[in-house]
Design a protein around this motif. Sequence first.
Motif, mmCIF file in Angstrom:
data_model
loop_
_atom_site.group_PDB
_atom_site.id
_atom_site.type_symbol
_atom_site.label_atom_id
_atom_site.label_comp_id
_atom_site.label_asym_id
_atom_site.label_seq_id
_atom_site.Cartn_x
_atom_site.Cartn_y
_atom_site.Cartn_z
ATOM 1 N N LEU A 145 0.820 -1.213 0.000
ATOM 2 C CA LEU A 145 0.000 0.000 0.000
ATOM 3 C C LEU A 145 0.851 1.260 0.000
ATOM 4 O O LEU A 145 2.004 1.250 0.435
ATOM 5 N N CYS A 146 0.249 2.321 -0.510
ATOM 6 C CA CYS A 146 0.910 3.625 -0.564
ATOM 7 C C CYS A 146 1.248 4.105 0.848
ATOM 8 O O CYS A 146 0.430 4.017 1.748
ATOM 9 N N PHE A 147 2.473 4.613 0.996
ATOM 10 C CA PHE A 147 2.912 5.106 2.301
ATOM 11 C C PHE A 147 2.491 6.559 2.522
ATOM 12 O O PHE A 147 2.725 7.115 3.572
ATOM 13 N N ASN A 148 1.910 7.169 1.494
ATOM 14 C CA ASN A 148 1.618 8.601 1.596
ATOM 15 C C ASN A 148 0.154 8.905 1.903
ATOM 16 O O ASN A 148 -0.131 9.749 2.725
ATOM 17 N N CYS A 149 -0.771 8.204 1.209
ATOM 18 C CA CYS A 149 -2.188 8.501 1.493
ATOM 19 C C CYS A 149 -2.682 7.509 2.537
ATOM 20 O O CYS A 149 -3.198 6.459 2.218
ATOM 21 N N LEU A 150 -2.483 7.872 3.775
ATOM 22 C CA LEU A 150 -2.672 6.910 4.852
ATOM 23 C C LEU A 150 -4.139 6.648 5.208
ATOM 24 O O LEU A 150 -4.476 5.573 5.681
ATOM 25 N N VAL A 186 4.637 4.435 -3.282
ATOM 26 C CA VAL A 186 3.460 5.314 -3.351
ATOM 27 C C VAL A 186 2.537 4.898 -4.499
ATOM 28 O O VAL A 186 2.960 4.214 -5.432
ATOM 29 N N CYS A 187 1.283 5.364 -4.417
ATOM 30 C CA CYS A 187 0.333 5.125 -5.502
ATOM 31 C C CYS A 187 0.615 6.113 -6.642
ATOM 32 O O CYS A 187 1.391 7.051 -6.468
ATOM 33 N N ARG A 188 -0.047 5.920 -7.763
ATOM 34 C CA ARG A 188 0.212 6.780 -8.918
ATOM 35 C C ARG A 188 -0.132 8.244 -8.634
ATOM 36 O O ARG A 188 0.602 9.151 -9.013
ATOM 37 N N GLY A 189 -1.259 8.448 -7.938
ATOM 38 C CA GLY A 189 -1.684 9.804 -7.611
ATOM 39 C C GLY A 189 -0.627 10.529 -6.783
ATOM 40 O O GLY A 189 -0.272 11.672 -7.077
ATOM 41 N N CYS A 190 -0.126 9.854 -5.768
ATOM 42 C CA CYS A 190 0.891 10.474 -4.903
ATOM 43 C C CYS A 190 2.200 10.657 -5.660
ATOM 44 O O CYS A 190 2.908 11.643 -5.451
ATOM 45 N N PHE A 191 2.532 9.725 -6.538
ATOM 46 C CA PHE A 191 3.751 9.841 -7.349
ATOM 47 C C PHE A 191 3.712 11.129 -8.160
ATOM 48 O O PHE A 191 4.653 11.911 -8.174
HETATM 49 ZN ZN LIG Z 1 -1.025 7.505 -2.347
#
Ligand SMILES: [Zn+2]
Length: 197
Positions: A145-150, A186-191
């Motif tokens: 899972l993305c580490f940014n959008c928690l 990270v997910c694509r959005g956060c990238f």
């Molecule tokens: Zn994310």
Amino acid sequence: MAKLKLCYGAMNAGKTMEAIRVIFNYEQLGHRVLLVKPKIDTKGGEKVVSRTGFSKNVDVLLDEEQDIYKEFIKLNVTGKNIKCVIVDEAQFLTKKQVIQLTNICDEKDVAVIAYALKNNFKGELFEGVKALIEYSDEMEEIPTLCFNCLEEPKKARFNIRVVNGKPIKEGKEVAIDGDEVEYIPVCRGCFKEIYKN
Ligand SMILES: [Zn+2]
């Protein structure tokens, strides 16, 4: 016929942990596994080390110019038949070496499983992964899972390079994580958001 399988994921997906688990399973059945790691990955030296703390000694630390098929033949001595070849950090293989792995499957009927980071920090495929996608019989994603959008985490398919705490978009492809450099899945959005693409 034996298969070449690619298991891919982002950073921290547990690829090395999965590799060690598969080796353990083979060894419990009394089978011999050949564990290979490209030398360019200096982390852990002659071992593969999972973030969970488990580690395993590497049989072949592979040079960029080295022929993995020849190494296999050398080590696959009578009475010590190798049942499976496992490659960790397989994103660092050359295309030539990926084809040599297919020769282990096709000519020696021995299964090969390659564990690889899919995208480099610029969001592009590593050379080794590109060749593995082209040549493998099977592909499996090891999700993380993305580490940014928690709050509502999405699947991480990209990795951000962070140097001294700052996201860095430029630089050469290979910089092994250590004291100064780290990678965040990270997910694509956060990238796109973090790198402002
Ligand atoms: Zn994310």
